[in-house]
Design a protein around this motif. Structure first.
Motif, PDB file in Angstrom:
ATOM      1  N   SER A   1      27.515  50.989  41.520  1.00 61.17           N
ATOM      2  CA  SER A   1      26.187  50.592  41.061  1.00 61.17           C
ATOM      3  C   SER A   1      26.405  49.082  40.761  1.00 61.17           C
ATOM      4  CB  SER A   1      25.644  51.460  39.588  1.00 61.17           C
ATOM      5  OG  SER A   1      26.671  51.130  38.959  1.00 61.17           O
ATOM      6  N   VAL A   2      26.277  48.234  41.828  1.00 64.69           N
ATOM      7  CA  VAL A   2      26.091  46.923  41.813  1.00 64.69           C
ATOM      8  C   VAL A   2      25.123  46.258  42.290  1.00 64.69           C
ATOM      9  CG1 VAL A   2      27.325  44.869  42.947  1.00 64.69           C
ATOM     10  CG2 VAL A   2      28.747  47.021  42.708  1.00 64.69           C
ATOM     11  N   THR A   3      24.733  45.356  41.458  1.00 64.37           N
ATOM     12  CA  THR A   3      23.256  44.755  41.654  1.00 64.37           C
ATOM     13  C   THR A   3      23.376  43.694  42.823  1.00 64.37           C
ATOM     14  OG1 THR A   3      23.728  42.893  40.239  1.00 64.37           O
ATOM     15  CG2 THR A   3      22.597  44.783  39.336  1.00 64.37           C
ATOM     16  N   LEU A   4      22.368  43.228  43.378  1.00 57.34           N
ATOM     17  CA  LEU A   4      22.451  42.403  44.768  1.00 57.34           C
ATOM     18  C   LEU A   4      22.802  40.934  44.060  1.00 57.34           C
ATOM     19  CD1 LEU A   4      21.678  41.672  47.543  1.00 57.34           C
ATOM     20  CD2 LEU A   4      19.484  41.156  46.940  1.00 57.34           C
ATOM     21  N   GLY A   5      22.370  40.632  43.028  1.00 54.85           N
ATOM     22  CA  GLY A   5      22.935  39.320  42.216  1.00 54.85           C
ATOM     23  C   GLY A   5      24.505  39.234  42.215  1.00 54.85           C
ATOM     24  N   ALA A   6      25.018  40.454  41.738  1.00 53.92           N
ATOM     25  CA  ALA A   6      26.721  40.516  41.608  1.00 53.92           C
ATOM     26  C   ALA A   6      27.221  40.370  42.754  1.00 53.92           C
ATOM     27  CB  ALA A   6      26.790  41.732  40.760  1.00 53.92           C
ATOM     28  N   ALA A   7      26.534  41.198  43.630  1.00 52.09           N
ATOM     29  CA  ALA A   7      27.274  41.119  44.991  1.00 52.09           C
ATOM     30  C   ALA A   7      27.098  39.726  46.036  1.00 52.09           C
ATOM     31  CB  ALA A   7      26.464  42.107  46.059  1.00 52.09           C
ATOM     32  N   MET A   8      26.161  39.122  45.779  1.00 54.72           N
ATOM     33  CA  MET A   8      25.947  37.667  46.099  1.00 54.72           C
ATOM     34  C   MET A   8      27.280  36.849  45.447  1.00 54.72           C
ATOM     35  SD  MET A   8      21.846  37.357  46.812  1.00 54.72           S
ATOM     36  CE  MET A   8      22.009  35.827  47.546  1.00 54.72           C
ATOM     37  N   ASP A   9      27.274  36.872  44.079  1.00 52.16           N
ATOM     38  CA  ASP A   9      28.219  35.959  43.431  1.00 52.16           C
ATOM     39  C   ASP A   9      29.484  36.435  43.780  1.00 52.16           C
ATOM     40  OD1 ASP A   9      26.380  34.977  41.936  1.00 52.16           O
ATOM     41  OD2 ASP A   9      26.181  36.251  39.983  1.00 52.16           O
ATOM     42  N   ALA A  10      29.875  37.626  44.048  1.00 52.27           N
ATOM     43  CA  ALA A  10      31.241  38.093  44.567  1.00 52.27           C
ATOM     44  C   ALA A  10      31.412  37.387  46.136  1.00 52.27           C
ATOM     45  CB  ALA A  10      31.480  39.445  44.464  1.00 52.27           C
ATOM     46  N   TYR A  11      30.435  37.223  46.566  1.00 54.88           N
ATOM     47  CA  TYR A  11      30.661  36.729  48.137  1.00 54.88           C
ATOM     48  C   TYR A  11      30.761  35.181  48.015  1.00 54.88           C
ATOM     49  CZ  TYR A  11      29.769  35.590  52.814  1.00 54.88           C
ATOM     50  OH  TYR A  11      29.669  35.243  54.228  1.00 54.88           O
ATOM     51  N   ILE A  12      29.983  34.794  47.332  1.00 58.71           N
ATOM     52  CA  ILE A  12      30.060  33.205  47.070  1.00 58.71           C
ATOM     53  C   ILE A  12      31.541  33.017  46.558  1.00 58.71           C
ATOM     54  CG2 ILE A  12      29.465  31.285  45.849  1.00 58.71           C
ATOM     55  CD1 ILE A  12      26.524  32.519  45.948  1.00 58.71           C
ATOM     56  N   ASP A  13      32.012  33.583  45.582  1.00 63.37           N
ATOM     57  CA  ASP A  13      33.521  33.325  45.055  1.00 63.37           C
ATOM     58  C   ASP A  13      34.405  33.576  45.987  1.00 63.37           C
ATOM     59  OD1 ASP A  13      32.336  32.709  42.592  1.00 63.37           O
ATOM     60  OD2 ASP A  13      32.595  34.658  41.667  1.00 63.37           O
ATOM     61  N   MET A  14      34.420  34.482  46.979  1.00 63.44           N
ATOM     62  CA  MET A  14      35.507  34.832  48.001  1.00 63.44           C
ATOM     63  C   MET A  14      35.327  33.633  48.764  1.00 63.44           C
ATOM     64  SD  MET A  14      34.871  39.147  48.586  1.00 63.44           S
ATOM     65  CE  MET A  14      34.593  38.568  50.139  1.00 63.44           C
ATOM     66  N   ARG A  15      34.390  33.126  49.086  1.00 63.74           N
ATOM     67  CA  ARG A  15      34.064  32.320  50.149  1.00 63.74           C
ATOM     68  C   ARG A  15      34.412  30.620  49.681  1.00 63.74           C
ATOM     69  NH1 ARG A  15      34.734  34.622  54.643  1.00 63.74           N
ATOM     70  NH2 ARG A  15      33.509  36.331  54.644  1.00 63.74           N
ATOM     71  N   ARG A  16      34.491  30.531  48.335  1.00 64.75           N
ATOM     72  CA  ARG A  16      34.977  28.849  47.727  1.00 64.75           C
ATOM     73  C   ARG A  16      36.027  28.328  48.382  1.00 64.75           C
ATOM     74  NH1 ARG A  16      31.334  27.852  44.233  1.00 64.75           N
ATOM     75  NH2 ARG A  16      30.389  29.401  42.868  1.00 64.75           N
ATOM     76  N   GLY A  17      37.088  28.945  48.613  1.00 60.54           N
ATOM     77  CA  GLY A  17      38.220  28.098  49.338  1.00 60.54           C
ATOM     78  C   GLY A  17      38.166  28.156  50.890  1.00 60.54           C
ATOM     79  N   VAL A  18      37.448  28.992  51.420  1.00 64.02           N
ATOM     80  CA  VAL A  18      37.382  28.928  52.983  1.00 64.02           C
ATOM     81  C   VAL A  18      36.313  28.156  53.495  1.00 64.02           C
ATOM     82  CG1 VAL A  18      36.803  30.670  54.799  1.00 64.02           C
ATOM     83  CG2 VAL A  18      38.133  31.391  52.708  1.00 64.02           C
ATOM     84  N   CYS A  19      35.005  28.217  52.823  1.00 64.93           N
ATOM     85  CA  CYS A  19      33.800  27.180  53.434  1.00 64.93           C
ATOM     86  C   CYS A  19      33.781  26.081  52.830  1.00 64.93           C
ATOM     87  CB  CYS A  19      32.304  28.112  52.977  1.00 64.93           C
ATOM     88  SG  CYS A  19      32.181  29.648  53.944  1.00 64.93           S
ATOM     89  N   SER A  20      32.917  24.950  53.455  1.00 57.87           N
ATOM     90  CA  SER A  20      32.780  23.747  53.130  1.00 57.87           C
ATOM     91  C   SER A  20      31.882  23.844  51.702  1.00 57.87           C
ATOM     92  CB  SER A  20      32.042  22.962  54.107  1.00 57.87           C
ATOM     93  OG  SER A  20      30.699  23.232  54.223  1.00 57.87           O
ATOM     94  N   PRO A  21      32.043  22.726  50.980  1.00 58.55           N
ATOM     95  CA  PRO A  21      31.274  22.524  49.673  1.00 58.55           C
ATOM     96  C   PRO A  21      29.680  22.845  49.886  1.00 58.55           C
ATOM     97  CG  PRO A  21      32.935  21.009  49.916  1.00 58.55           C
ATOM     98  CD  PRO A  21      32.893  21.593  50.932  1.00 58.55           C
ATOM     99  N   THR A  22      29.278  21.966  51.068  1.00 57.36           N
ATOM    100  CA  THR A  22      27.780  22.170  51.590  1.00 57.36           C
ATOM    101  C   THR A  22      27.454  23.781  51.848  1.00 57.36           C
ATOM    102  OG1 THR A  22      28.258  20.056  52.442  1.00 57.36           O
ATOM    103  CG2 THR A  22      25.965  21.247  52.865  1.00 57.36           C
ATOM    104  N   THR A  23      28.214  24.496  52.225  1.00 53.14           N
ATOM    105  CA  THR A  23      27.948  25.543  52.769  1.00 53.14           C
ATOM    106  C   THR A  23      27.544  26.482  51.229  1.00 53.14           C
ATOM    107  OG1 THR A  23      28.994  25.573  54.689  1.00 53.14           O
ATOM    108  CG2 THR A  23      28.499  27.829  54.158  1.00 53.14           C
ATOM    109  N   ILE A  24      28.602  26.267  50.360  1.00 47.71           N
ATOM    110  CA  ILE A  24      29.013  26.904  48.922  1.00 47.71           C
ATOM    111  C   ILE A  24      27.390  26.618  48.395  1.00 47.71           C
ATOM    112  CG2 ILE A  24      29.925  27.212  46.712  1.00 47.71           C
ATOM    113  CD1 ILE A  24      31.270  28.709  49.207  1.00 47.71           C
TER     114      ILE A  24
END
Length: 88
Positions: free
Chosen positions: A55-78
């Motif tokens: 039971s994961v909310t959409l917001g929590a899933a989006m936050d987790a995805y953004i946190d996973m991408r922090r070191g990979v994507c550019s700051p503008t994308t984040i």
């Protein structure tokens, strides 16, 4: 541990039906040994944990995805991901 009767179907597969916590669980496997092993796994609770939906909310899933991408994507994308998260 007592297991319900395992029987062979006309197709050649093996079938067993369990009743756990008010739910009916049907098990069909190609061999009797696999059917027995899977039934025992359900009875002991090994497979039960995998069947429960997370039971994961959409917001929590989006936050987790953004946190996973922090070191990979550019700051503008984040920043654009965070903007989408806040606005929508």
């Amino acid at each position: 541990m007592k297991l319900p009767a395992i029987r062979q179907l006309p197709s050649g597969s093996w079938f067993c039906q369990l009743r756990l916590d008010g739910r009916s669980i049907s098990i069909t496997e190609p061999t009797e040994a696999k059917c027995r092993a899977r039934a025992m796994a359900y009875k002991t609770g090994v497979l039960q944990a995998r069947r429960q939906p997370a039971s994961v909310t959409l917001g929590a899933a989006m936050d987790a995805y953004i946190d996973m991408r922090r070191g990979v994507c550019s700051p503008t994308t984040i920043e654009s991901y965070e903007k989408i998260r806040k606005q929508y």
